[in-house]
Design a protein around this motif. Structure first.
Motif, mmCIF file in Angstrom:
data_model
loop_
_atom_site.group_PDB
_atom_site.id
_atom_site.type_symbol
_atom_site.label_atom_id
_atom_site.label_comp_id
_atom_site.label_asym_id
_atom_site.label_seq_id
_atom_site.Cartn_x
_atom_site.Cartn_y
_atom_site.Cartn_z
ATOM 1 N N UNK A 13 28.423 54.599 9.018
ATOM 2 C CA UNK A 13 29.461 53.599 9.287
ATOM 3 C C UNK A 13 30.322 54.011 10.482
ATOM 4 N N UNK A 14 30.650 55.289 10.558
ATOM 5 C CA UNK A 14 31.449 55.763 11.691
ATOM 6 C C UNK A 14 30.681 55.588 12.990
ATOM 7 N N UNK A 15 29.374 55.883 12.968
ATOM 8 C CA UNK A 15 28.554 55.724 14.169
ATOM 9 C C UNK A 15 28.479 54.269 14.604
ATOM 10 N N UNK A 16 28.260 53.362 13.644
ATOM 11 C CA UNK A 16 28.191 51.927 13.971
ATOM 12 C C UNK A 16 29.526 51.443 14.535
ATOM 13 N N UNK A 17 30.620 51.876 13.916
ATOM 14 C CA UNK A 17 31.939 51.471 14.411
ATOM 15 C C UNK A 17 32.174 51.977 15.830
ATOM 16 N N UNK A 18 31.751 53.208 16.101
ATOM 17 C CA UNK A 18 31.915 53.761 17.451
ATOM 18 C C UNK A 18 31.105 52.972 18.481
ATOM 19 N N UNK A 19 29.872 52.583 18.101
ATOM 20 C CA UNK A 19 29.037 51.803 19.021
ATOM 21 C C UNK A 19 29.663 50.434 19.288
ATOM 22 N N UNK A 20 30.162 49.778 18.255
ATOM 23 C CA UNK A 20 30.784 48.460 18.431
ATOM 24 C C UNK A 20 32.024 48.546 19.314
ATOM 25 N N UNK A 21 32.820 49.558 19.089
ATOM 26 C CA UNK A 21 34.023 49.725 19.919
ATOM 27 C C UNK A 21 33.636 49.962 21.376
#
Length: 219
Positions: A135-143
């Protein structure tokens, strides 16, 4: 003979009282199999058989913290402690001792053996950690994508503004077409073109006169 035995027991009790420490108990692990973090843990503290009905204490050996206190049942010399295992990924050290009456005086025993218990990490912890990391990785990519798109949008708007400024400057420098006149080739008259002659000069005149045309010949 009986008198001698009684005297011997009294002497032994006096020696124990003067020593100030009862014999140490035995601490053992009753829970079998793999122990995971958060599981219930059962330990048994057993005193010597000639010290029944004592008060038992369970401690963390490395901190001295008392985890539990328990009274032994009547005529029993052992108790079982049930605690929740630690949530830390390390080996815990447990010890126990007991208090018992010797005659009319309450005495404290020596510490038991050190019991080492290692707790395993359950599978669900690894799954949870993996999901959180994903989830942290996906959030970082989206940001990151949002920031890139925002940066591109700002650059595009800046280029559009610069293009508008250039067009406005070119319009100001472009000559005014109202000063020019157009000659119509289909018309029978010429259209004057402004600024062809200076304003302080008159246009040239044709002094030649046209002789009248006649079909008669002179004599």
């Amino acid at each position: 003979m009986e008198l001698l035995i009684s005297l011997g027991l009294i002497v032994m009790e006096l020696l124990v009282v003067t020593s100030g420490n009862l014999p140490p108990p035995q601490l053992s692990l009753m829970t079998s199999g793999t122990i995971y973090m958060g599981d219930k843990l059962e330990l048994q503290c057993t005193a010597p058989t000639n010290y029944p009905e004592g008060t038992f204490y369970l401690f963390l050996n490395n901190t001295g913290q008392c985890l539990e206190k328990k009274e032994a049942p009547e005529t029993k010399n052992a108790v079982k402690f049930t605690i929740t295992s630690s949530y830390t990924m390390k080996t815990m050290q447990y010890v126990c001792n007991y208090k018992s009456y010797v005659g009319n005086e309450l005495q404290l025993s020596e510490a038991s053996n050190i019991l080492y218990v290692t707790f395993k990490v359950p599978v669900w912890v690894f799954i949870l950690v993996g999901l959180v990391g994903l989830l942290i990785l996906v959030a970082a990519v989206l940001v990151t994508l949002c920031l890139v798109r925002r940066n591109k949008k700002k650059k595009r708007e800046q280029r559009d503004k610069e293009s508008i400024w250039i067009a406005q400057d070119m319009t100001k420098d472009w000559p005014d077409g109202s000063h020019n006149m157009v000659y119509d080739s289909n018309s029978h008259s010429r259209t004057e073109i402004s600024n062809t002659y200076p304003s302080n000069m008159d246009p040239p005149t044709d002094d030649r006169s046209v002789s009248p045309f006649s079909t008669f010949r002179a004599p």
